[in-house]
Design an enzyme around this catalytic site. Structure first.
Site, PDB file in Angstrom:
ATOM      1  CE  LYS A  44      -7.149   7.369   3.726  1.00 36.75           C
ATOM      2  NZ  LYS A  44      -5.698   7.127   3.723  1.00 36.75           N
ATOM      3  NE  ARG A  65       2.327   3.207  12.502  1.00 33.14           N
ATOM      4  CZ  ARG A  65       1.538   4.068  13.123  1.00 33.14           C
ATOM      5  NH1 ARG A  65       2.081   5.046  13.824  1.00 33.14           N
ATOM      6  NH2 ARG A  65       0.229   3.969  13.043  1.00 33.14           N
ATOM      7  CB  THR A  72      -9.117   5.255  12.430  1.00 26.91           C
ATOM      8  OG1 THR A  72      -8.020   5.552  11.576  1.00 26.91           O
ATOM      9  CG2 THR A  72      -9.706   3.934  12.022  1.00 26.91           C
ATOM     10  CG  ASP A  76      -4.500   4.933   1.417  1.00 25.98           C
ATOM     11  OD1 ASP A  76      -5.621   5.429   1.234  1.00 25.98           O
ATOM     12  OD2 ASP A  76      -3.965   4.840   2.542  1.00 25.98           O
ATOM     13  CE  LYS A  84      -2.030   2.102   3.479  1.00 28.56           C
ATOM     14  NZ  LYS A  84      -1.946   3.558   3.315  1.00 28.56           N
ATOM     15  CG  ASP A 102     -10.648  18.477  -6.214  1.00 24.28           C
ATOM     16  OD1 ASP A 102     -11.484  19.352  -6.512  1.00 24.28           O
ATOM     17  OD2 ASP A 102      -9.440  18.717  -6.094  1.00 24.28           O
TER      18      ASP A 102
END
Ligand code: C5P
Length: 230
Positions: A63, A209, A118, A61, A34, A66
């Site tokens: 996102k 991570r 999140t 990714d 990703k 617009d």
């Protein structure tokens, strides 16, 4: 048939060399990659093309959010990179999502809607004037993504059981916030472990991570892979 859950490793680095160094330690047979805003803004399409050449599936990714015409053109540009998954914000609205999907419908790319981040909590919803609870908003945005013809959503794993009955059977659920163990002061507020995420119905686990920060990322990846495929 038992559903297979894929793993995409989030490569959140600021340089091409750091990204290549981590990706070189991973095997495409166990994961996709990703690539998000930090790495793509720093390195551009080069890292996408490089990861694809090495055999990895790529989830871009970015996102997009617009006006419909701009998002549509951004999706067309991204689709030329031969990526596998791309996303837009469901908050951008149906017009934007329909136009985006329509522009790349002939490609094999899965177009995914981001529901709420999140990092968003109830006070954020009030700040921007969104009505209802977090759960109501996620459900509303997920239905809006499905009605716009998108292939799935990004959400927390624990959201899936509450919303899947309102969504198509073929809908894809991509879940970040995967943690292999509890982390104190974690920035992922609604984390799930891989086994729970799979049992909630996740199709793709996005893990950053916990894998990229491990002393041996490939060893950690295989451990999670075996856990969810055993
Ligand atoms: O390192 P960690 O496992 O927390 O990485 C999660 C990845 O998923 C990051 O690249 C982050 O940008 C992304 N993401 C997220 N929450 C969302 C959407 C994407 O954490 N709602």
């Amino acid at each position: 048939m038992i559903k297979k859950t894929d793993i995409y490793v989030a490569i959140d680095t600021e340089s091409l060399s750091d990204a290549k160094n981590i990706i070189n330690q991973l095997n495409y047979k166990y994961c996709g990659i990703k690539i998000g805003k930090e790495l793509f803004t720093a390195c551009g399409p080069e890292i996408v093309i490089w990861a694809k050449k090495k055999g990895f599936k790529v989830f871009l990714d970015l996102k997009f959010h617009d006006i419909p015409n701009t998002v549509m053109k951004a999706c067309v540009a991204a689709s030329k990179l031969n990526i596998d998954i791309l996303n837009v914000h469901a908050l951008g609205g149906k017009d934007m999502m329909v136009t985006a999907k329509d522009a790349i419908k002939d490609k094999q790319i899965k177009l995914i809607g981001v529901t709420l981040l999140t990092s968003h909590d109830k006070s954020y919803l009030e700040e921007i004037g969104l009505v209802g609870s977090i759960d109501d908003c996620i459900k509303r945005l997920a239905i809006s993504a499905a009605e716009s013809g998108l292939d799935g959503i990004v959400c927390a794993a624990a959201d899936i059981p509450n919303i899947r009955k309102y969504l198509p059977n073929t809908f894809i659920y991509i879940t970040p916030g995967i943690r292999l163990e509890k982390i104190i002061n974690d920035d992922q507020k609604r984390a799930a472990n891989p086994i729970d995420a799979v049992s909630f119905g996740s199709d793709i686990l996005v893990i950053g991570r916990p894998i990229t920060g491990a002393p041996n990322p490939q060893e950690k990846l295989i451990k999670v892979y075996n856990q969810i495929n055993s």
